[in-house]
Write an enzyme that holds these catalytic residues in place. Structure first.
Site, PDB file in Angstrom:
ATOM      1  N   THR A 137     -14.257   6.446  -4.512  1.00 53.01           N
ATOM      2  CA  THR A 137     -14.941   7.310  -3.551  1.00 53.01           C
ATOM      3  C   THR A 137     -14.921   8.741  -4.063  1.00 53.01           C
ATOM      4  OG1 THR A 137     -14.999   8.051  -1.239  1.00 53.01           O
ATOM      5  CG2 THR A 137     -12.829   7.623  -2.179  1.00 53.01           C
TER       6      THR A 137
ATOM      7  N   HIS B 250       1.699  -0.456  -1.168  1.00 52.52           N
ATOM      8  CA  HIS B 250       3.041  -0.458  -1.746  1.00 52.52           C
ATOM      9  C   HIS B 250       3.727  -1.812  -1.607  1.00 52.52           C
ATOM     10  CE1 HIS B 250       6.291   1.401  -3.665  1.00 52.52           C
ATOM     11  NE2 HIS B 250       6.663   2.316  -2.770  1.00 52.52           N
TER      12      HIS B 250
END
Length: 417
Positions: free
Chosen positions: A335, A388
């Site tokens: 993006t 994560h």
């Protein structure tokens, strides 16, 4: 008499909103001619007449939500093109041309039956939901197109109940809205479009279902900008497309994904699905919200092919012509907030993907060349948001450093591609 129904659109799309009627009662339509535009969560679809004839009834208004299989209009196959409109005044709104309550009752019953259809879910998800006594309608999927999978059911089962036993929720009721503005001062109240509602829902969901973390770095864009300056005219003359930053970043991302493959993966339950192909989503801003069309097999495309594909997809997005195929199945997303002047941001994951790279504005900043010298260099901050749960800081930082190295020495991209 023939009924025009909402057709099957895709496995995960069960409803949409009529954004515009293209025909009105009394109009003659040919078989295959568009009569309405339907807005779904991802794309706009034109609904077509399955028989030729004169439209005698429109059963829904613009802005109404309809489900797959609902009858939205009636066509009289026997009527002639000269048949006068059902309503005396063609300018009257659709609701005044609606059928009577008796006529509409079968349609209403059919719509209610359709609304009772089960959510789209995998067999494993349905089996687990039955075992745990979970209503699939209450499960929030991670899949951006709404398909419920086994890990969605597991995540739902592990959450605490939303309401306490002392205050059971009443089905079909909503808490009273608390006004946060002065009712005596001017405001404008606008209904969110279906696409904006979906974007809002998905962005909130991914923050609740992923352990999202963002790491940053900065890139000296001198080498890329000098290369573009030297080659842009010849590139355009040969390929008839401009050489932009996106092809460099796409190539660098693909090379980094090959070195750090977990960033090109997704989580399904207790399994990690590592994808051995590189379908890169490119975020595009439109008037109706952000969409992420996908550049397929980016590793097999050259710079010109990538630039041409991105331009083609961006044009389709802004003209509301993207198909579901254009939006499905990306493995990683890029993006670029820099086109709007953003200097730094933390992009949100495009679930079920586990990585997204944010580009930002190129800005001249003083940079230490060595202990003696300082120079103004065109610098760009880049951000990598990652899940994560499966990606540790070492891999995330290594990925971003690899992207930085390739862009600061873009000739390496020829060897890495």
């Amino acid at each position: 008499m023939a009924e025009i129904k909402v057709p099957e659109l895709a496995e995960s799309i069960t409803e949409g909103t009529i954004s515009q009627w293209l025909k009105k009662p009394g109009d003659f339509v040919h078989k295959g001619e568009s009569i309405a535009e339907l807005e779904t969560d991802k794309v706009n679809v034109e609904l077509m007449a399955e028989e030729s004839g004169v439209i005698t009834q429109l059963l829904f208004n613009e802005g109404d939500t309809v489900r797959v299989g609902d009858t939205i209009a009636i066509v009289s196959a026997e009527a002639e093109a000269s048949t006068p409109p059902v309503a005396e005044a063609p300018q009257q709104p659709v609701q005044e041309m609606q059928p009577t309550a008796v006529q509409a009752e079968p349609v209403k019953q059919e719509a209610e039956a359709k609304s009772a259809q089960r959510p789209i879910a995998s067999p494993a998800a349905r089996k687990l939901a039955r075992e745990k006594g979970i209503d699939l309608a209450a499960v929030t999927p991670v899949d951006p197109l709404g398909r419920i999978r086994k890990h969605d059911v597991e995540a739902h089962a592990s959450r605490p109940a939303a309401a306490s036993p002392q205050t059971p929720a009443v089905e079909g009721t909503k808490p009273a809205a608390v006004e946060s503005f002065d009712p005596e001062k001017p405001v404008e109240r606008m209904k969110m479009s279906r696409r904006r509602q979906t974007i809002a829902k998905r962005l909130v969901e991914v923050q609740h279902t992923a352990a999202m973390l963002t790491t940053f770095n900065e890139i000296d864009m001198t080498a890329v900008m000098n290369l573009r300056k030297r080659r842009k005219d010849a590139f355009y003359q040969e390929h008839e497309v401009r050489l932009g930053f996106m092809s460099f970043f796409t190539k660098a991302v693909v090379a980094a994904l090959k070195k750090y493959p977990l960033l090109n993966a997704e989580i399904q339950g207790d399994e990690i699905i590592v994808k051995k192909y590189y379908d890169i989503g490119v975020a595009v801003s439109t008037d109706e919200g952000l969409v992420v069309p996908v550049v397929r097999d980016a590793d097999k495309k050259n710079f010109a092919e990538i630039e041409r594909e991105i331009l083609h997809l961006a044009t389709k997005a802004r003209e509301n012509k993207l198909s579901l195929k254009d939006l499905q199945g990306g493995t990683f997303t890029i993006t670029n907030g820099g086109v709007f002047g953003s200097l730094m941001s933390t992009p949100i994951l495009n679930g079920p993907q586990v990585g997204i790279l944010g580009m930002h504005k190129v800005q001249l900043r003083p940079v230490a060349i060595d202990e003696e010298r300082m120079e103004n260099r065109p610098m760009m901050y880049v951000a990598l948001s990652y899940d994560h749960r499966i990606i540790d800081g070492k891999e995330a930082v290594g990925f971003l450093v690899k992207v930085k190295e390739l862009l600061e020495d873009p000739e390496q991209l020829l060897l890495e591609s």
